[in-house]
Write a protein that holds these residues in place. Sequence first.
Motif, PDB file in Angstrom:
ATOM      1  N   LEU A 250      -7.912  12.643  -5.597  1.00 60.96           N
ATOM      2  CA  LEU A 250      -6.813  12.230  -6.843  1.00 60.96           C
ATOM      3  C   LEU A 250      -6.199  10.763  -6.448  1.00 60.96           C
ATOM      4  O   LEU A 250      -6.072   9.981  -7.205  1.00 60.96           O
ATOM      5  N   LEU A 251      -5.953  10.680  -5.281  1.00 57.12           N
ATOM      6  CA  LEU A 251      -4.995   9.545  -4.810  1.00 57.12           C
ATOM      7  C   LEU A 251      -5.909   8.431  -4.501  1.00 57.12           C
ATOM      8  O   LEU A 251      -5.624   7.136  -5.275  1.00 57.12           O
ATOM      9  N   VAL A 252      -7.118   8.688  -4.330  1.00 63.49           N
ATOM     10  CA  VAL A 252      -7.855   7.332  -4.246  1.00 63.49           C
ATOM     11  C   VAL A 252      -8.312   6.851  -5.583  1.00 63.49           C
ATOM     12  O   VAL A 252      -8.363   5.781  -6.046  1.00 63.49           O
ATOM     13  N   ASN A 253      -8.669   7.808  -6.487  1.00 61.00           N
ATOM     14  CA  ASN A 253      -8.889   7.392  -7.841  1.00 61.00           C
ATOM     15  C   ASN A 253      -7.674   6.734  -8.610  1.00 61.00           C
ATOM     16  O   ASN A 253      -7.422   5.740  -9.337  1.00 61.00           O
ATOM     17  N   ALA A 254      -6.283   7.130  -8.226  1.00 57.81           N
ATOM     18  CA  ALA A 254      -5.152   6.677  -8.752  1.00 57.81           C
ATOM     19  C   ALA A 254      -4.988   5.250  -8.190  1.00 57.81           C
ATOM     20  O   ALA A 254      -4.402   4.521  -9.012  1.00 57.81           O
ATOM     21  N   LEU A 255      -5.381   4.899  -7.235  1.00 54.55           N
ATOM     22  CA  LEU A 255      -5.121   3.452  -6.391  1.00 54.55           C
ATOM     23  C   LEU A 255      -6.659   2.763  -6.406  1.00 54.55           C
ATOM     24  O   LEU A 255      -6.543   1.468  -5.969  1.00 54.55           O
ATOM     25  N   SER A 256      -7.469   2.985  -7.254  1.00 51.84           N
ATOM     26  CA  SER A 256      -8.522   2.285  -7.233  1.00 51.84           C
ATOM     27  C   SER A 256      -8.542   1.060  -8.094  1.00 51.84           C
ATOM     28  O   SER A 256      -9.638   0.309  -7.690  1.00 51.84           O
ATOM     29  N   GLY A 257      -7.491   0.528  -8.624  1.00 49.83           N
ATOM     30  CA  GLY A 257      -7.368  -0.691  -9.117  1.00 49.83           C
ATOM     31  C   GLY A 257      -7.330  -1.929  -7.933  1.00 49.83           C
ATOM     32  O   GLY A 257      -7.468  -3.142  -8.466  1.00 49.83           O
ATOM     33  N   THR A 258      -7.045  -1.470  -6.856  1.00 48.86           N
ATOM     34  CA  THR A 258      -6.909  -2.615  -5.839  1.00 48.86           C
ATOM     35  C   THR A 258      -7.974  -2.622  -5.042  1.00 48.86           C
ATOM     36  O   THR A 258      -9.016  -1.821  -4.836  1.00 48.86           O
ATOM     37  N   ALA A 259      -8.261  -3.812  -4.318  1.00 44.32           N
ATOM     38  CA  ALA A 259      -9.399  -4.251  -3.553  1.00 44.32           C
ATOM     39  C   ALA A 259      -9.501  -3.359  -2.545  1.00 44.32           C
ATOM     40  O   ALA A 259     -10.565  -2.784  -1.984  1.00 44.32           O
ATOM     41  N   GLU A 260      -8.379  -3.015  -1.581  1.00 41.30           N
ATOM     42  CA  GLU A 260      -8.102  -2.149  -0.529  1.00 41.30           C
ATOM     43  C   GLU A 260      -7.211  -1.192  -0.829  1.00 41.30           C
ATOM     44  O   GLU A 260      -5.965  -1.402  -1.497  1.00 41.30           O
ATOM     45  N   ILE A 261      -7.469   0.145  -0.827  1.00 43.97           N
ATOM     46  CA  ILE A 261      -6.831   1.208  -1.027  1.00 43.97           C
ATOM     47  C   ILE A 261      -5.989   1.649   0.308  1.00 43.97           C
ATOM     48  O   ILE A 261      -6.658   1.809   1.320  1.00 43.97           O
ATOM     49  N   VAL A 262      -4.612   1.371   0.237  1.00 40.14           N
ATOM     50  CA  VAL A 262      -3.942   1.607   1.296  1.00 40.14           C
ATOM     51  C   VAL A 262      -2.974   2.895   1.052  1.00 40.14           C
ATOM     52  O   VAL A 262      -2.208   3.018   0.356  1.00 40.14           O
ATOM     53  N   ILE A 263      -3.190   4.003   2.022  1.00 39.16           N
ATOM     54  CA  ILE A 263      -2.686   5.331   1.756  1.00 39.16           C
ATOM     55  C   ILE A 263      -1.415   5.388   2.736  1.00 39.16           C
ATOM     56  O   ILE A 263      -1.562   5.230   4.092  1.00 39.16           O
ATOM     57  N   ASN A 264      -0.130   5.691   2.141  1.00 35.85           N
ATOM     58  CA  ASN A 264       1.016   5.895   3.305  1.00 35.85           C
ATOM     59  C   ASN A 264       1.652   6.952   2.386  1.00 35.85           C
ATOM     60  O   ASN A 264       1.338   7.626   1.488  1.00 35.85           O
ATOM     61  N   ASN A 265       2.775   7.615   3.057  1.00 32.56           N
ATOM     62  CA  ASN A 265       3.713   8.594   2.588  1.00 32.56           C
ATOM     63  C   ASN A 265       4.053   8.441   1.141  1.00 32.56           C
ATOM     64  O   ASN A 265       4.234   9.290   0.273  1.00 32.56           O
ATOM     65  N   GLU A 266       4.652   7.087   1.166  1.00 29.50           N
ATOM     66  CA  GLU A 266       5.292   6.674  -0.260  1.00 29.50           C
ATOM     67  C   GLU A 266       4.146   6.696  -1.385  1.00 29.50           C
ATOM     68  O   GLU A 266       4.342   7.261  -2.507  1.00 29.50           O
ATOM     69  N   ALA A 267       3.171   6.421  -1.018  1.00 26.57           N
ATOM     70  CA  ALA A 267       1.816   6.426  -1.997  1.00 26.57           C
ATOM     71  C   ALA A 267       1.456   7.926  -2.350  1.00 26.57           C
ATOM     72  O   ALA A 267       1.095   8.046  -3.426  1.00 26.57           O
ATOM     73  N   VAL A 268       1.371   8.502  -1.273  1.00 23.60           N
ATOM     74  CA  VAL A 268       0.970   9.886  -1.826  1.00 23.60           C
ATOM     75  C   VAL A 268       2.146  10.769  -2.591  1.00 23.60           C
ATOM     76  O   VAL A 268       1.791  11.369  -3.689  1.00 23.60           O
ATOM     77  N   LEU A 269       3.316  10.337  -2.398  1.00 22.48           N
ATOM     78  CA  LEU A 269       4.502  11.193  -2.972  1.00 22.48           C
ATOM     79  C   LEU A 269       4.535  10.671  -4.798  1.00 22.48           C
ATOM     80  O   LEU A 269       4.731  11.337  -5.365  1.00 22.48           O
TER      81      LEU A 269
END
Length: 427
Positions: free
Chosen positions: A206-225
């Motif tokens: 779900l998170l990867v799909n939500a952030l897929s608009g960027t060239a690189e998907i960076v996942i941290n706690n803030e992005a998850v929440l």
Amino acid sequence: MNNLPPLAERMRPKMLDDYAGQQHLVGQGAVLRKAIASGNLPSMIFWGPPGVGKTTLAYIISQSLDRPFFSLSAINSGVKDVREVIEKAALYKQGGQTLPVLFIDEIHRFSKSQQDSLLGAVERGLVTLIGATTENPSFEVISALLSRCQVYILQPLSEEDLISLLQKAMREDELLQQKRITINEHEALLRLSGGDARKLLNIFELLVNALSGTAEIVINNEAVLANVQQNMALYDKAGEQHYDIISAFIKSMRGSDPNGAVYWLARMLVGGEDPLFIARRMLILASEDIGNANPNALLLAQSCFEAVNVIGMPEARIILSQTAVYLATSAKSNASYMAIGEAMDLVRRTGDLPVPLHLRNAPTKLMKNIGYGKEYKYAHSYDGNFTDQDFLPEQLRGTKLYDPGQNARENEAREKLKKLWGERYKY
């Protein structure tokens, strides 16, 4: 991408060596791996929390032994479905074919009659039963069936196991391979997943799909929440929401509000909570919060538990609602609960004080000679079946542990205790 199964399903392992966790069962030389290698597979129950691989392990076992695999869910299957599988298994046996593995997910939700329908097939060896449960099988599986199964306890996955699953998914999943993904922080992902591997992978997707608009998907706690938390289910029977809602349910009954009690009951039932878990909690409340203010509350709660166990959903919702309303509208007292708490604290403080001689059992002549039971007064030999004597160790004489609550029944008990004990316990 919408036509593909979820990431958790795409990453489901197909071989024992790819299976995450449970090394105490499937590691080299472990008990279950040995049983699989020998081909002598017993019927078994997998007991463990959600998302630790119970279903996957059952499937891997059947594939490792080249056995047909039948899967039923106790939520939407009944005796008819079980009998159909057993009839197919009988045909396998008549034809000299390999006998199947029957996997039943959430077997604790089967009623007694549904579990009884499995007994004959298990006894005759028509199927190898693998049941999965998140509840203690000692309470949820009938003894006749339990005695014919080996119980294996599956442990929660470690943080290392879960992080390895994420890394494996990024390496091996054909869709994730196409994306540049960097995970800088794992804490929020692990907390929201609650140790459930399936939920972890679904949240990650779900998170990867939500952030897929960027060239690189960076996942941290803030992005998850920011991207996941608001999309989580309103009721999660394995997570924090589970404990919040059962707490609200209990507090509504304790607070004598049947409306709140029925609402939170509905939230749990709609969310898929185990009805027996709810019934058990009402049993506890009936004693802890009502007690002797209304002794019938405990009897009704016990009857509710037994009825829910026999009947199952959806009809069990009616019995649960009746009991919740009764408990909410009942007189309340926590006097017995407080009494045992104070008594246990007293024991911890004062240690193993000796039993007064007159209260000791005297089965031998020697014990009688040294005074065991010598001055004990048999209550039924006195008027009103009562006589004044001490029942506490000498050091605790006069210590009052039970203080009756302020309700009709216990007010009556208080008056009786005053007459019997006078000033000794100061009722």
